[in-house]
Scaffold this motif. Structure first.
Motif: not given
Length: 359
Positions: A6-15
């Motif tokens: 239902e939700k995709i796990d990821a590594i992302g820029v948050v700030d």
């Protein structure tokens, strides 16, 4: 059908600290009847990832999840999909995930030039959803932009072909690279090193053009026939006067490209085509009279059909680009971003081991 989260796990820029991305989860775009869901196995690292993560192309909604050189397996197909992809089949996704598929450009294999083009990350669909890329467990893509991968190309070597490789292959193909042509590749990095290999595989006489001789040994291993070091050969423009039919500019930035000297090494009717997409503020400077008899242009992403042609060439010639693999996790994405910013790569990074990070 395999399970899709239902939700995709990821590594992302948050700030604003873009070099230290974090584990995140986000909701996928609403599933459409022509969509295909893909469980990601690995993803290449493109210079575009750095530009987008750093905000060089403008501010994007957080989290910014980059990556558009994606290899994975099909886990779900929409009810109106007409492609013959099977559940569990290995496929790829490049730098584009949507276009209208109806306009003149789309119908003539120029999807990336469509006004409705949506890149795999960092652009908005009509419903306002901002696309997110391949540093994630899964991705959802319109079936047209899903590409079968030949069996004899390992996944980690296939991924970078789908954006970087195709970005240089497209202008080579469209501008007549082949037997009897003298072709220059300017900028020997992640894309440039592939350009050397592809130009040679297409049958051209290949000239590698770099600022220094630092990569001279590499370029001959990659297939170049000649090498030009512009900072170390003051008379290079005169030495190679009236020589080349085509130059593909693969430098990440155009600030150091001498557009006054470069046209001198072109034959009349020769073409200089840049694939560079630098920071928004960057401009090129040149003297118009220097362009007499020479064409200069910029090329966008290649088409889906061109990706398939490239994969066929790589498969038949058994080509292997130069890569370095990193298991995907927060620490390794940080390290790769820092090394990319320094230009410390020979010549393409690929994130692997997705199952270990995203379970």
């Amino acid at each position: 059908m395999l399970q899709y989260p239902e939700k995709i796990d990821a590594i992302g820029v948050v700030d604003s600290d873009w070099k230290h991305p974090k584990r995140v989860a986000f909701e996928p775009r609403t599933f459409g009847p022509k969509d295909i869901d893909i469980k990601i196995e690995c993803c290449g690292v493109c210079g575009s990832d750095i530009h987008a993560a750093a905000g060089n192309w403008g501010d994007l909604p957080k989290p910014v999840v980059v990556g558009h050189e994606i290899i994975g397996t099909v886990v779900r197909k929409g009810s109106e999909c007409t492609s013959e992809f099977e559940i569990g089949q290995r496929v790829g996704v490049g730098a584009q995930c949507y276009s209208c598929l109806k306009c003149h450009r789309c119908l003539n294999n120029n999807e990336s030039y469509c006004d409705k083009c949506v890149t795999t990350y960092g652009q908005f669909f009509d419903d306002g959803y901002c696309s997110k890329g391949g540093y994630a467990s899964h991705i959802r893509v319109n079936e047209h932009f899903v590409i079968p991968i030949p069996e004899n190309i390992p996944s980690e070597y296939a991924g970078p072909l789908l954006c970087g490789g195709n970005t240089v292959f497209s202008p080579l193909l469209r501008n007549g690279c082949g037997p009897g042509k003298k072709v220059g590749i300017l900028g020997i990095g992640g894309i440039g090193h592939m350009g050397l290999m592809f130009a040679k595989a297409l049958g051209a006489e290949v000239y590698a053009i770099s600022r220094t001789s630092k990569k001279k040994e590499d370029v001959f291993k990659l297939g170049a026939d000649h090498f030009i070091a512009t900072k170390e050969e003051p008379d290079w423009a005169e030495k190679y006067y009236d020589t080349l039919d085509l130059v593909i500019v693969c430098a990440g930035s155009l600030k150091d490209v001498d557009f006054d000297s470069l046209p001198r090494i072109m034959q009349v009717g020769g073409r200089i085509v840049s694939i560079s997409v630098p920071e928004q503020s960057e401009k090129i400077v040149l003297k118009p009279f220097g362009l007499l008899g020479v064409l200069i242009a910029n090329s966008h992403l290649g088409s889906i059909e061109e990706i398939k042609q490239l994969l066929k060439l790589v498969s038949e010639k058994n080509l292997r680009i130069w890569i370095e693999k990193y298991p995907i996790n927060e620490a390794n994405v940080n390290e790769v971003f820092e090394r990319m910013e320094k230009g410390d790569v020979r010549y393409r990074y690929v994130f692997t081991d997705y199952d270990k990070e995203f379970n």
